[in-house]
Design a protein around this motif. Sequence first.
Motif, mmCIF file in Angstrom:
data_model
loop_
_atom_site.group_PDB
_atom_site.id
_atom_site.type_symbol
_atom_site.label_atom_id
_atom_site.label_comp_id
_atom_site.label_asym_id
_atom_site.label_seq_id
_atom_site.Cartn_x
_atom_site.Cartn_y
_atom_site.Cartn_z
ATOM 1 N N GLU A 26 0.827 -1.205 0.000
ATOM 2 C CA GLU A 26 0.000 0.000 0.000
ATOM 3 C C GLU A 26 0.864 1.260 0.000
ATOM 4 N N ALA A 27 1.927 1.274 0.792
ATOM 5 C CA ALA A 27 2.836 2.427 0.801
ATOM 6 C C ALA A 27 3.460 2.622 -0.582
ATOM 7 N N ASP A 28 3.832 1.536 -1.237
ATOM 8 C CA ASP A 28 4.386 1.629 -2.593
ATOM 9 C C ASP A 28 3.348 2.162 -3.578
ATOM 10 N N ARG A 29 2.090 1.701 -3.462
ATOM 11 C CA ARG A 29 1.018 2.176 -4.348
ATOM 12 C C ARG A 29 0.816 3.678 -4.168
ATOM 13 N N LEU A 30 0.794 4.120 -2.930
ATOM 14 C CA LEU A 30 0.600 5.542 -2.647
ATOM 15 C C LEU A 30 1.799 6.364 -3.098
ATOM 16 N N GLN A 31 2.972 5.791 -3.003
ATOM 17 C CA GLN A 31 4.184 6.461 -3.486
ATOM 18 C C GLN A 31 4.102 6.666 -5.002
ATOM 19 N N ARG A 32 3.592 5.665 -5.711
ATOM 20 C CA ARG A 32 3.426 5.806 -7.158
ATOM 21 C C ARG A 32 2.421 6.909 -7.515
ATOM 22 N N LEU A 33 1.498 7.188 -6.585
ATOM 23 C CA LEU A 33 0.525 8.262 -6.802
ATOM 24 C C LEU A 33 1.098 9.633 -6.469
ATOM 25 N N GLY A 34 2.292 9.664 -5.890
ATOM 26 C CA GLY A 34 2.941 10.939 -5.583
ATOM 27 C C GLY A 34 3.229 11.180 -4.116
ATOM 28 N N ALA A 35 2.791 10.278 -3.237
ATOM 29 C CA ALA A 35 3.087 10.419 -1.807
ATOM 30 C C ALA A 35 4.560 10.106 -1.565
ATOM 31 N N ARG A 36 5.027 10.507 -0.411
ATOM 32 C CA ARG A 36 6.414 10.289 -0.038
ATOM 33 C C ARG A 36 6.465 9.498 1.265
ATOM 34 N N LYS A 37 7.308 8.471 1.302
ATOM 35 C CA LYS A 37 7.533 7.739 2.540
ATOM 36 C C LYS A 37 8.416 8.595 3.442
#
Length: 128
Positions: A81-92
Amino acid sequence: MSHRSRLSGFISDCKTDDLDAAADFWAQALGCRIADRAAGDETAEYQMLGDTPGDLHIEVQKVEHPSRVHLDIEADDIDAEADRLQRLGARKIAFVKRWWVMEAPTGQRFCVVRMKYPERGAAPKTWD
């Protein structure tokens, strides 16, 4: 491999010395009750509200950073899920204890946490 996620709830991060008073305020403001004053663990102080709208998970948490409200997204695979959100532009931002702290492209912080009760509430969305 697919995974599932959904909105879990909201956490009121409170920079306070009186967590009881903060939780009492939010419970009364939202028309809820304090379900568990000792919901935290050895690494975090928080209280859980009960009788919440839509059975949302709502916590009041004692923090050291400035007060704010953040949301949690729960997933059966937090890394996916973190990777999916990162692909949407979020940052870990950081992996903390057992969840990811993330930042939206617009600056809001949120967390990706483990799904506890997939059978409760709205059905999780399946992502490929």
